[in-house]
Motif scaffolding. Structure first.
Motif, PDB file in Angstrom:
ATOM      1  N   TRP A   1      12.152  -4.667   6.774  1.00  0.00           N
ATOM      2  CA  TRP A   1      10.987  -3.906   6.379  1.00  0.00           C
ATOM      3  C   TRP A   1      11.435  -3.045   5.533  1.00  0.00           C
ATOM      4  O   TRP A   1      10.543  -2.825   4.660  1.00  0.00           O
ATOM      5  N   ALA A   2      12.412  -2.352   5.434  1.00  0.00           N
ATOM      6  CA  ALA A   2      12.804  -1.274   4.355  1.00  0.00           C
ATOM      7  C   ALA A   2      12.774  -1.951   2.993  1.00  0.00           C
ATOM      8  O   ALA A   2      12.612  -1.466   2.084  1.00  0.00           O
ATOM      9  N   ALA A   3      13.522  -3.273   2.760  1.00  0.00           N
ATOM     10  CA  ALA A   3      13.521  -3.947   1.464  1.00  0.00           C
ATOM     11  C   ALA A   3      11.979  -3.914   1.079  1.00  0.00           C
ATOM     12  O   ALA A   3      11.841  -3.849   0.029  1.00  0.00           O
ATOM     13  N   LEU A   4      10.996  -4.552   1.875  1.00  0.00           N
ATOM     14  CA  LEU A   4       9.771  -4.525   1.624  1.00  0.00           C
ATOM     15  C   LEU A   4       9.200  -2.935   1.303  1.00  0.00           C
ATOM     16  O   LEU A   4       8.227  -2.905   0.296  1.00  0.00           O
ATOM     17  N   ALA A   5       9.400  -2.140   2.057  1.00  0.00           N
ATOM     18  CA  ALA A   5       8.725  -0.712   1.838  1.00  0.00           C
ATOM     19  C   ALA A   5       9.292  -0.261   0.472  1.00  0.00           C
ATOM     20  O   ALA A   5       8.589   0.413  -0.308  1.00  0.00           O
ATOM     21  N   ASP A   6      10.517  -0.568   0.353  1.00  0.00           N
ATOM     22  CA  ASP A   6      11.071   0.043  -1.094  1.00  0.00           C
ATOM     23  C   ASP A   6      10.747  -0.816  -2.354  1.00  0.00           C
ATOM     24  O   ASP A   6      11.026  -0.337  -3.528  1.00  0.00           O
ATOM     25  N   ASP A   7      10.077  -1.730  -2.319  1.00  0.00           N
ATOM     26  CA  ASP A   7       9.592  -2.717  -3.367  1.00  0.00           C
ATOM     27  C   ASP A   7       8.185  -1.948  -3.939  1.00  0.00           C
ATOM     28  O   ASP A   7       7.174  -2.168  -3.537  1.00  0.00           O
ATOM     29  N   ARG A   8       8.686  -1.201  -4.974  1.00  0.00           N
ATOM     30  CA  ARG A   8       7.425  -0.713  -5.853  1.00  0.00           C
ATOM     31  C   ARG A   8       6.758  -1.522  -6.500  1.00  0.00           C
ATOM     32  O   ARG A   8       5.715  -0.969  -7.296  1.00  0.00           O
ATOM     33  N   THR A   9       6.856  -2.855  -6.644  1.00  0.00           N
ATOM     34  CA  THR A   9       6.291  -3.751  -7.661  1.00  0.00           C
ATOM     35  C   THR A   9       5.182  -4.305  -6.611  1.00  0.00           C
ATOM     36  O   THR A   9       4.225  -5.276  -6.972  1.00  0.00           O
ATOM     37  N   SER A  10       4.945  -4.038  -5.336  1.00  0.00           N
ATOM     38  CA  SER A  10       4.135  -4.587  -4.328  1.00  0.00           C
ATOM     39  C   SER A  10       3.185  -3.453  -3.697  1.00  0.00           C
ATOM     40  O   SER A  10       3.734  -2.178  -3.928  1.00  0.00           O
ATOM     41  N   GLN A  11       2.264  -3.826  -3.208  1.00  0.00           N
ATOM     42  CA  GLN A  11       1.327  -2.955  -2.577  1.00  0.00           C
ATOM     43  C   GLN A  11       0.683  -3.234  -1.401  1.00  0.00           C
ATOM     44  O   GLN A  11       0.114  -4.247  -1.229  1.00  0.00           O
TER      45      GLN A  11
ATOM     46  N   LEU B   1      -5.011  -5.275  10.116  1.00  0.00           N
ATOM     47  CA  LEU B   1      -5.646  -6.287   9.377  1.00  0.00           C
ATOM     48  C   LEU B   1      -5.107  -5.568   7.674  1.00  0.00           C
ATOM     49  O   LEU B   1      -5.486  -4.258   7.559  1.00  0.00           O
ATOM     50  N   TRP B   2      -4.541  -6.186   6.973  1.00  0.00           N
ATOM     51  CA  TRP B   2      -4.226  -5.697   5.695  1.00  0.00           C
ATOM     52  C   TRP B   2      -4.420  -6.518   4.620  1.00  0.00           C
ATOM     53  O   TRP B   2      -4.613  -7.826   4.698  1.00  0.00           O
ATOM     54  N   ASN B   3      -4.302  -6.018   3.358  1.00  0.00           N
ATOM     55  CA  ASN B   3      -4.146  -6.771   2.299  1.00  0.00           C
ATOM     56  C   ASN B   3      -2.787  -6.546   1.461  1.00  0.00           C
ATOM     57  O   ASN B   3      -2.187  -5.355   1.330  1.00  0.00           O
ATOM     58  N   TYR B   4      -1.994  -7.469   0.899  1.00  0.00           N
ATOM     59  CA  TYR B   4      -0.701  -7.340   0.190  1.00  0.00           C
ATOM     60  C   TYR B   4      -0.909  -7.895  -1.310  1.00  0.00           C
ATOM     61  O   TYR B   4      -1.140  -8.892  -1.589  1.00  0.00           O
ATOM     62  N   ARG B   5      -0.678  -6.796  -2.043  1.00  0.00           N
ATOM     63  CA  ARG B   5      -0.739  -7.264  -3.635  1.00  0.00           C
ATOM     64  C   ARG B   5       0.732  -7.181  -4.272  1.00  0.00           C
ATOM     65  O   ARG B   5       1.420  -6.413  -3.888  1.00  0.00           O
ATOM     66  N   PHE B   6       1.141  -8.548  -4.695  1.00  0.00           N
ATOM     67  CA  PHE B   6       2.326  -8.884  -5.165  1.00  0.00           C
ATOM     68  C   PHE B   6       2.446  -8.710  -6.837  1.00  0.00           C
ATOM     69  O   PHE B   6       3.710  -9.407  -7.151  1.00  0.00           O
ATOM     70  N   GLY B   7       1.423  -8.665  -7.515  1.00  0.00           N
ATOM     71  CA  GLY B   7       1.667  -8.817  -8.852  1.00  0.00           C
ATOM     72  C   GLY B   7       0.112  -8.169  -9.390  1.00  0.00           C
ATOM     73  O   GLY B   7      -0.558  -7.714  -8.692  1.00  0.00           O
ATOM     74  N   ASP B   8      -0.006  -8.363 -10.835  1.00  0.00           N
ATOM     75  CA  ASP B   8      -0.955  -7.702 -11.711  1.00  0.00           C
ATOM     76  C   ASP B   8      -2.333  -8.659 -11.870  1.00  0.00           C
ATOM     77  O   ASP B   8      -3.386  -8.116 -12.072  1.00  0.00           O
ATOM     78  N   GLY B   9      -1.897 -10.136 -11.319  1.00  0.00           N
ATOM     79  CA  GLY B   9      -3.244 -10.825 -11.724  1.00  0.00           C
ATOM     80  C   GLY B   9      -4.073 -10.908 -10.602  1.00  0.00           C
ATOM     81  O   GLY B   9      -3.966 -10.334  -9.512  1.00  0.00           O
ATOM     82  N   SER B  10      -5.322 -11.412 -10.847  1.00  0.00           N
ATOM     83  CA  SER B  10      -6.491 -11.355 -10.019  1.00  0.00           C
ATOM     84  C   SER B  10      -6.209 -12.289  -8.670  1.00  0.00           C
ATOM     85  O   SER B  10      -7.040 -12.101  -7.669  1.00  0.00           O
TER      86      SER B  10
END
Length: 131
Positions: A57-67, A83-92
């Motif tokens: 989880w720490a690796a995921l939390a530290d990843d500032r390229t994702s939201q 319930l969540w959304n996870y953004r992993f890039g800038d594309g739509s």
């Protein structure tokens, strides 16, 4: 010392990801925690133990390229659903929706099961024959 409520544990857990503060995870994970990630499909990666779960989880939390964006949290006793959304890039299309089913005992996460909508086509059941 009082034990944190399930709601408080999940609030801190979510904040670790939304604020990219992996340090918040340190005291939230039970020694015997079991986590199943959303990938690889169909069963996800199984991670066992405080150290392994916290590290994952720490690796995921530290990843500032994702939201990570919680949409709704439902708490019922020792259970919580996020319930969540996870953004992993800038594309739509660079995001996914999902849900975590969590269990908290004595103020620590003991179980975390992750599920998400998958990319690509998933075969559906055949339509019944027209009568």
């Amino acid at each position: 010392m009082s034990v944190r409520s399930t709601a408080r544990v999940i609030e801190l857990f979510n904040r670790a990801f939304t604020d990219h503060e992996a340090g918040l995870l340190a005291d939230l994970v039970a020694e015997d925690c079991v986590m199943e990630s959303v990938q690889p499909a169909p069963t996800g990666e199984r991670v066992v133990g405080r150290e392994a779960c916290t590290s994952w989880w720490a690796a995921l939390a530290d990843d500032r390229t994702s939201q990570f964006m919680p949409q709704e949290v439902i708490v019922a006793g020792d259970r919580a659903t996020i319930l969540w959304n996870y953004r992993f890039g800038d594309g739509s299309h660079d995001w996914v929706s999902g849900v975590n089913v969590m269990r908290v005992v004595d103020g620590r996460i003991v179980e975390a099961l992750g599920f998400s909508k998958t990319a690509g086509e998933v075969p559906l059941a055949s339509e019944p024959d027209a009568a």
